[in-house]
Design an enzyme around this catalytic site. Sequence first.
Site, PDB file in Angstrom:
ATOM      1  N   LYS A 139      -6.799   2.523  -3.560  1.00  0.00           N
ATOM      2  CA  LYS A 139      -6.208   2.170  -2.276  1.00  0.00           C
ATOM      3  C   LYS A 139      -5.141   3.216  -2.017  1.00  0.00           C
ATOM      4  O   LYS A 139      -4.087   3.206  -2.636  1.00  0.00           O
ATOM      5  CB  LYS A 139      -5.615   0.761  -2.313  1.00  0.00           C
ATOM      6  CG  LYS A 139      -4.881   0.372  -1.030  1.00  0.00           C
ATOM      7  CD  LYS A 139      -4.264  -1.020  -1.123  1.00  0.00           C
ATOM      8  CE  LYS A 139      -3.469  -1.339   0.141  1.00  0.00           C
ATOM      9  NZ  LYS A 139      -2.867  -2.700   0.098  1.00  0.00           N
ATOM     10  N   TYR A 153      -3.585   1.370  -6.733  1.00  0.00           N
ATOM     11  CA  TYR A 153      -2.873   1.345  -5.447  1.00  0.00           C
ATOM     12  C   TYR A 153      -1.809   2.430  -5.464  1.00  0.00           C
ATOM     13  O   TYR A 153      -0.844   2.345  -6.226  1.00  0.00           O
ATOM     14  CB  TYR A 153      -2.271  -0.046  -5.284  1.00  0.00           C
ATOM     15  CG  TYR A 153      -1.544  -0.343  -3.993  1.00  0.00           C
ATOM     16  CD1 TYR A 153      -1.613   0.476  -2.879  1.00  0.00           C
ATOM     17  CD2 TYR A 153      -0.777  -1.511  -3.891  1.00  0.00           C
ATOM     18  CE1 TYR A 153      -0.947   0.167  -1.716  1.00  0.00           C
ATOM     19  CE2 TYR A 153      -0.103  -1.834  -2.729  1.00  0.00           C
ATOM     20  CZ  TYR A 153      -0.183  -1.002  -1.645  1.00  0.00           C
ATOM     21  OH  TYR A 153       0.474  -1.312  -0.491  1.00  0.00           O
TER      22      TYR A 153
END
Length: 345
Positions: free
Chosen positions: A202, A173
């Site tokens: 992400k 992320y």
Amino acid sequence: MASGLFPKSSLGLRNPIATKVASKHHVQVVGASKRRTSVEEIRKLRLITAMKTPYLPDGRIDLEAYDEMVKVQIAIGAEGVIVGSHAGEGHVLSWDEHIMLIGHTANSFGESIRVIGCTGSNATGEAIRATELGFAVGMDAALQINPYCGKTSIQGIVAHLEAVLSLGPTIIYNVPGRTGQDIPAEVMHALARNSPNFVGVKECVGNERVRHHVEKGLVIWTGMDSDCYEAMRTCGAVGVTSVACNLVPRLMHELIFGGENVLLHEKLKPLFKWLSCEPNPLALNTALMQLGVIHPVFRLPYYPLPLEKRKEFIEIVKAIGQDNFVGEKDVQVLNDDDFILVGRY
């Protein structure tokens, strides 16, 4: 105030849809009988919802409301849920609550949807322990963030992420707006080459970064609802980890799976913009409370949006159509004193 839970008869949507989700939870001995989900299986997911964590008036997690929210996501065809991300306020949950919620989600819904546990931390030891526990209680993949607040060197970021990547399928992320430190593209590419558990990224930096990663062969989800249409149509992203899907799940499914639909994207833009008017999840929380879906309870330091923004949400709901939003109640402005702010729980 009533809890505003989704009625089981309609799974939270005003126009019931055909998909049925069993209301009785399936209990299993996680880890003993469940097959570990492969990296390739996670890479195929297109619509992943970053779930909101709702609370009871005393500040405890409202599992009944949470379950109904997850059932809605399953019913409309979301393929994965992230538990305890920023939208789910993992950073204001205790680790006991956090792991409990991951295990509860996996045990109750793991046969119907992929469960991704946000088990990252700024401390490598905490991230390792939480990730081990997350996989032990049945999550399919981990969502890992680079060390925040204290931060570290690039070499430290690499060592931190390599440590957690060793534990199982992992999505990295990258959200420098939260961590204060970007994970450079070359670091991502090196991690992808060197770890068989590297699922993808992400990415919250923007679509140019998405395009660059995809050109290097990485699987990318945009972490921004506002970017998802372009990210998928022109930049090669596989999908989105969506906050808006908590509110308009059917429309988000249509946007992701329905092919080219510029009109729908334009229709949703005001909602995407409104959701980012303050740091996530302030707007998401306020919206779900205005819709009567969850108790109007904030764990501090999160705080409801001001009256002006709550009125603005009313107009957005009218423009998009109340029937497209979760919940059975008409959207309400709510008074300032309707909100409960919990500092100790």
